[in-house]
Design a protein around this motif. Structure first.
Motif, short mmCIF file in Angstrom:
data_model
loop_
_atom_site.label_atom_id
_atom_site.label_comp_id
_atom_site.label_asym_id
_atom_site.label_seq_id
_atom_site.Cartn_x
_atom_site.Cartn_y
_atom_site.Cartn_z
N ILE A 274 66.84 46.40 43.46
CA ILE A 274 66.13 46.92 44.84
C ILE A 274 67.24 47.65 45.50
O ILE A 274 68.18 47.73 46.06
CB ILE A 274 66.16 45.52 45.57
CG1 ILE A 274 65.29 44.50 44.81
CG2 ILE A 274 65.41 45.76 46.81
CD1 ILE A 274 65.13 43.19 45.33
N GLU A 275 66.37 49.00 46.15
CA GLU A 275 67.09 49.93 46.93
C GLU A 275 67.07 49.48 48.28
O GLU A 275 65.92 49.08 48.74
CB GLU A 275 66.24 51.33 47.03
CG GLU A 275 66.84 52.52 47.57
CD GLU A 275 67.89 52.89 46.70
OE1 GLU A 275 69.15 53.67 47.46
OE2 GLU A 275 68.15 52.85 45.54
N PRO A 276 68.31 49.32 48.88
CA PRO A 276 68.42 48.69 50.24
C PRO A 276 67.66 49.42 51.14
O PRO A 276 67.69 50.76 51.10
CB PRO A 276 69.74 48.72 50.66
CG PRO A 276 70.38 49.51 49.38
CD PRO A 276 69.66 49.82 48.24
N LYS A 277 67.29 48.81 52.28
CA LYS A 277 66.38 49.48 53.24
C LYS A 277 67.49 50.18 54.23
O LYS A 277 68.47 49.63 54.60
CB LYS A 277 65.68 48.39 54.25
CG LYS A 277 64.51 47.90 53.53
CD LYS A 277 63.30 48.99 53.89
CE LYS A 277 61.89 48.42 53.12
NZ LYS A 277 60.79 49.49 53.27
N THR A 278 66.75 51.14 54.75
CA THR A 278 67.75 52.16 55.80
C THR A 278 66.84 51.85 57.02
O THR A 278 65.53 51.59 57.05
CB THR A 278 67.81 53.39 55.40
OG1 THR A 278 66.76 54.29 55.30
CG2 THR A 278 68.84 53.62 53.93
N LEU A 279 67.42 52.30 58.18
CA LEU A 279 66.74 52.25 59.31
C LEU A 279 65.43 53.25 59.41
O LEU A 279 64.44 52.77 60.04
CB LEU A 279 67.58 52.76 60.52
CG LEU A 279 66.96 52.79 62.24
CD1 LEU A 279 66.40 51.50 62.38
CD2 LEU A 279 68.01 53.25 62.94
N GLU A 280 65.63 54.23 58.76
CA GLU A 280 64.63 55.40 58.87
C GLU A 280 63.50 54.88 57.83
O GLU A 280 62.12 55.18 57.99
CB GLU A 280 65.01 56.92 58.30
CG GLU A 280 66.04 57.16 59.08
CD GLU A 280 67.38 56.82 59.04
OE1 GLU A 280 68.12 56.84 59.92
OE2 GLU A 280 67.85 56.05 58.11
#
Length: 335
Positions: free
Chosen positions: A9-15
């Motif tokens: 899973i690609e970690p979430k970023t603020l953007e």
């Protein structure tokens, strides 16, 4: 093991956080939903009945109107603009299915939180960040029932959540560092003052400090050294004033660590160091004197004086938020 479990899973970023799901519309939940909506996020507010959601939206409108009067809405927004960003749901499937960040503010019972998060995980996107607004339950225990515990974190708002700046961001044993970082950044982006806690502990940091102070406050009252009102006066006009500007550790530096060391050599021995709840507090609870929820605690809360204390507290907190916003705006313009 399911495919979802082994999936990278690609970690979430603020953007990449576009939509927020807010579980619970009560005292804390309605305020966190308002905070995200004020910051411009579409919010999906989820609770177990239309009646609870209606009541929550009424509180959100009232608080948003106070924000507007204090100049704390974005220049382009009206109260109706803020409320238009909030949609309500009584089911998780529609409430969380497209959410990037999901925050929960429900009853402080471990088994209930575990059950709710297991249900949420059935419908939430696999990369959504899960955050609990618990004030003391351990994130490791809650995340232990999840298929993806690495995306679970504590985001502990302080009550009243729309007026108190602090949010404690606390990882569990399996929480990914990127989840902590993104949650911290998100809290800062909605105008909060996040504190990144290194590891979980009972009560995190704020409640450990608060209960340490209260233990001695209750001891002082029980020993007849001073009454409740006097204790509050001492704290409000000394430690409260000072710690609002610099924290207790910086204050110790300013006062001289040798001085604090010398005081501790004799004072610690005379202070309450018990590991059981205060007897004075236990007696209050046994008598049903629980504070504002029953109309009486150490103070009387049913009359005008009690309501005045709450009103003045909220007005002062709102004024401090407005002052903080003005300082930040000035800093931005000077950059």
């Amino acid at each position: 093991m399911t495919d979802a479990t082994v999936q990278t899973i690609e970690p979430k970023t603020l953007e990449s956080i576009r939509t927020v799901a807010n579980i619970g519309s009560g005292t804390m939940g309605h305020a966190t939903a308002l905070q995200f909506a004020v910051a411009g996020y579409p919010v999906k507010l989820v609770d177990c009945s239309e009646e609870l959601l209606k009541r929550g939206m009424e509180h959100i409108r009232a608080d948003a109107e106070e924000f507007a009067q204090a100049g704390l809405l974005r220049a382009e927004d009206t109260v109706d603009d803020v409320l238009s960003r909030i949609s309500t749901y009584t089911d998780y499937e529609n409430g969380v299915s497209d959410a990037d960040f999901i925050i929960e503010s429900i009853v402080e019972k471990l088994d209930v939180k575990q059950s709710v998060w297991q249900q949420i995980e059935q419908y939430a996107p696999v990369d959504a960040i899960f955050a609990t607004n618990t004030s003391g339950l351990g994130p490791t225990a809650i995340q232990s029932v999840l298929k993806h515990p690495e995306r679970f974190v504590v985001a502990h708002f302080w009550n009243p959540a729309h007026l108190m700046p602090l949010v404690e961001v606390v990882p569990g044993k399996d929480t990914a560092p990127e989840v902590v970082d993104t949650t911290f950044d998100l809290m800062a982006s909605i105008g909060k003052k996040p504190a990144k806690i290194k590891k979980e502990s009972l009560g995190f940091v704020g409640n450990r400090m608060q209960l340490a102070l209260l233990r001695e406050a209750f001891n002082i009252i029980n020993e007849g050294i001073a009454d409740a009102e006097t204790v509050d006066t001492v704290v409000r006009y000394s430690l409260g004033r000072r710690w609002n500007l610099v924290g207790p550790v910086a204050s110790a530096d300013l006062g001289g660590l040798d001085t604090f060391y010398n005081i501790s050599t004799y004072l610690f021995k005379d202070m309450d160091n018990g590991t059981e709840p205060s007897l004075l507090l236990a007696w209050k609870v046994q008598d049903g004197n629980l504070g504002t929820k029953t109309g009486r605690g150490f103070y009387e809360w049913q009359g005008e004086d009690g309501q005045r204390i709450i009103r003045e507290r909220d007005e002062q907190l709102m004024q401090q938020l407005a002052e903080d916003a003005a300082v930040e705006d000035a800093d931005c313009k000077s950059e």
